[in-house]
Design an enzyme around this catalytic site. Structure first.
Site, PDB file in Angstrom:
ATOM      1  N   GLU A  40      66.139 -42.990  11.552  1.00 26.62           N
ATOM      2  CA  GLU A  40      66.430 -42.082  10.436  1.00 26.62           C
ATOM      3  C   GLU A  40      67.906 -42.160  10.020  1.00 26.62           C
ATOM      4  O   GLU A  40      68.794 -42.132  10.885  1.00 26.62           O
ATOM      5  CB  GLU A  40      66.105 -40.635  10.843  1.00 26.62           C
ATOM      6  N   LYS A 112      60.943 -36.869   2.952  1.00 25.99           N
ATOM      7  CA  LYS A 112      60.694 -36.006   4.124  1.00 25.99           C
ATOM      8  C   LYS A 112      60.204 -34.631   3.675  1.00 25.99           C
ATOM      9  O   LYS A 112      60.889 -33.942   2.917  1.00 25.99           O
ATOM     10  CB  LYS A 112      61.996 -35.888   4.925  1.00 25.99           C
ATOM     11  N   CYS A 149      61.104 -37.821  11.211  1.00 20.83           N
ATOM     12  CA  CYS A 149      61.659 -36.889  12.196  1.00 20.83           C
ATOM     13  C   CYS A 149      60.919 -35.551  12.316  1.00 20.83           C
ATOM     14  O   CYS A 149      59.848 -35.496  12.896  1.00 20.83           O
ATOM     15  CB  CYS A 149      63.139 -36.682  11.920  1.00 20.83           C
TER      16      CYS A 149
END
Lengths: 290, 290
Positions: A40, A112, A149
């Site tokens: 990331e 995300k 994540c």
């Protein structure tokens, strides 16, 4: 499917970090990887460690970054999973995975969706929650369920990707410890992180890849002692079995041949998708049921 | 909350098995357990190993079984989680967990919602899928999210229980190996089973208890070699950490004091419920998204 995970530390600056990454991608290519997955926000330090308006400047290169990594994918002839800081408009930023085809074209983007906000991980300050939904990205090597994540803590995200036909889940990540936490707490956190991602593999009968950075990064505003990123990048098979993994410190290219045919066999002995009680899941759409 | 898990084998018949279980419940009570959790269909052999219409006779005692276990709960002054074969009507049967209060009253029932059907686990023949939904059961020790066996593979069930305020998840189970499977396959299956349940603890920030039987049980129609139930009953904390566990063979009362206050602390550092993207989860309600 021969995949490569690249686990590394932030170097002195973006230039050095990107150079290091590119060297590792070349190594992955020499070892005949078809897919290369980066961690990331791999271009730079993990800037969300504090809230600093100047850090939005790091997204000014968004368009150039895409051109740059497009070239890297093309030069190495690999499907490349990158994780970049997207400037969408003034005052509107995303934490965005950009997936490149072997010829350098953009196969797809994923913004995300789940955004954390904890001391040292001030992501709600920087990133607008994604609006791409959970859409697998079609590539020449298969449909890739790319999530980022914090998404990894949400079984819903993994499930929807699987229901939309994702053949593998890929999680670029930046997660670490505070040195002040006890050894036991650090162990619990790392284990929980591995466990829940392995469980996504089990629940959905598909492989899961997770790529995390290593190294300690300081807080340049000195509010915190810094974060020690715990690495432990891994590849799990469709029963959640660990196929390959890295340590909490090493910088390395992890190469593995994933047997994609095994997923079909595992889903035959464990046909979880068959028995879902979709008539009783509407509670999932609620914040809380009180 | 002091809990007791009772892991045992099927004895020669129902009478001997129930006597053995009652002795173990007494032991749990002597050790001051407040909650006692039994394994799936603990009164008898795991009859779903084949399809035999005569096995429906085993549910004829449903009303008597409830009276019996009500007395056991009352005598021992414990909250008791049982797993029984419910005859609801002629030709209509359920795999039903009945939860008794310390005074012997029925605190609630849960009819197994996800029903498996694999060679040796012919549950779709015996059990109508539950219609209770995923409702935690209010008791004097807290709200118990009781689910049964196959449910454990479904993150949706765990999530809905948590959203409805369950403070702990409890899974009576009957799962085992075929001796013909390789050592590696058996290891993967057991690990997957533990991993996904630990992940429910992580995703929802609450403890998880799983109780499985031990011993090899033969198929009385001799279509299969039999099932070797793998035990490994365990208690996990809200970070998925294993707090206590049993082996794959021992018959034992496992006692543990669960610190229910830790859940609050874990949910503060990992506030997963805060960040769920309920605006994007509607896909969960689909069988498949094609």
């Amino acid at each position: 499917m021969r995949v490569a995970l690249i686990q590394h530390a932030f170097k002195k600056n973006k230039k050095d970090t990107v150079e290091f990454t590119c060297k590792m991608i070349k190594e992955a290519k020499e070892k005949k990887a078809e897919v290369v997955a980066l961690q990331e926000l791999h271009q730079d330090r993990y800037f969300c460690i504090n809230e600093n308006v100047n850090n939005f400047d790091l997204a000014n290169s968004w368009e150039d970054d895409i051109k740059f990594w497009s070239n890297v994918a093309k030069e190495n002839n690999v499907v490349l999973i990158t994780s970049l800081f997207e400037k969408r408009s003034s005052g509107l930023y995303h934490n965005t995975a950009v997936i490149f085809e072997k010829d350098g074209t953009v196969a797809g983007k994923y913004r995300k969706m789940h955004i954390p906000d904890d001391p040292g991980f001030y992501e709600k300050f920087y990133f607008t929650p994604g609006d791409t939904g959970f859409e697998p990205i079609e590539t020449s090597v298969g449909k890739l369920g790319v999530l980022v994540c914090w998404d990894q803590w949400y079984p819903e995200a993994a499930r929807i990707m699987a229901l939309k036909g994702a053949e593998i889940l890929i999680y670029p990540t930046a997660i670490g410890w505070f040195d002040g936490d006890s050894k036991e707490e650090r162990q619990r956190q790392k284990e929980a992180w591995i466990t829940i991602q392995r469980a996504h593999a089990v629940a959905n009968g598909l492989p899961v890849i997770s790529i995390n950075r290593v190294g300690k990064e300081k807080d340049d505003m000195s509010m915190l002692d810094g974060i020690r990123f715990w690495g432990n990048s891994f590849i799990a098979g469709p029963q959640g079995e660990i196929l390959a993994s890295l340590s909490s410190e090493e910088e390395k290219v992890l190469i593995y041949d994933i047997d994609m045919k095994r997923c079909e066999n595992v889903r035959r002995i464990w046909p979880f998708l068959r028995d879902r009680r979709i008539d009783n899941y509407e509670g999932i759409l609620k914040r809380f049921i009180d």
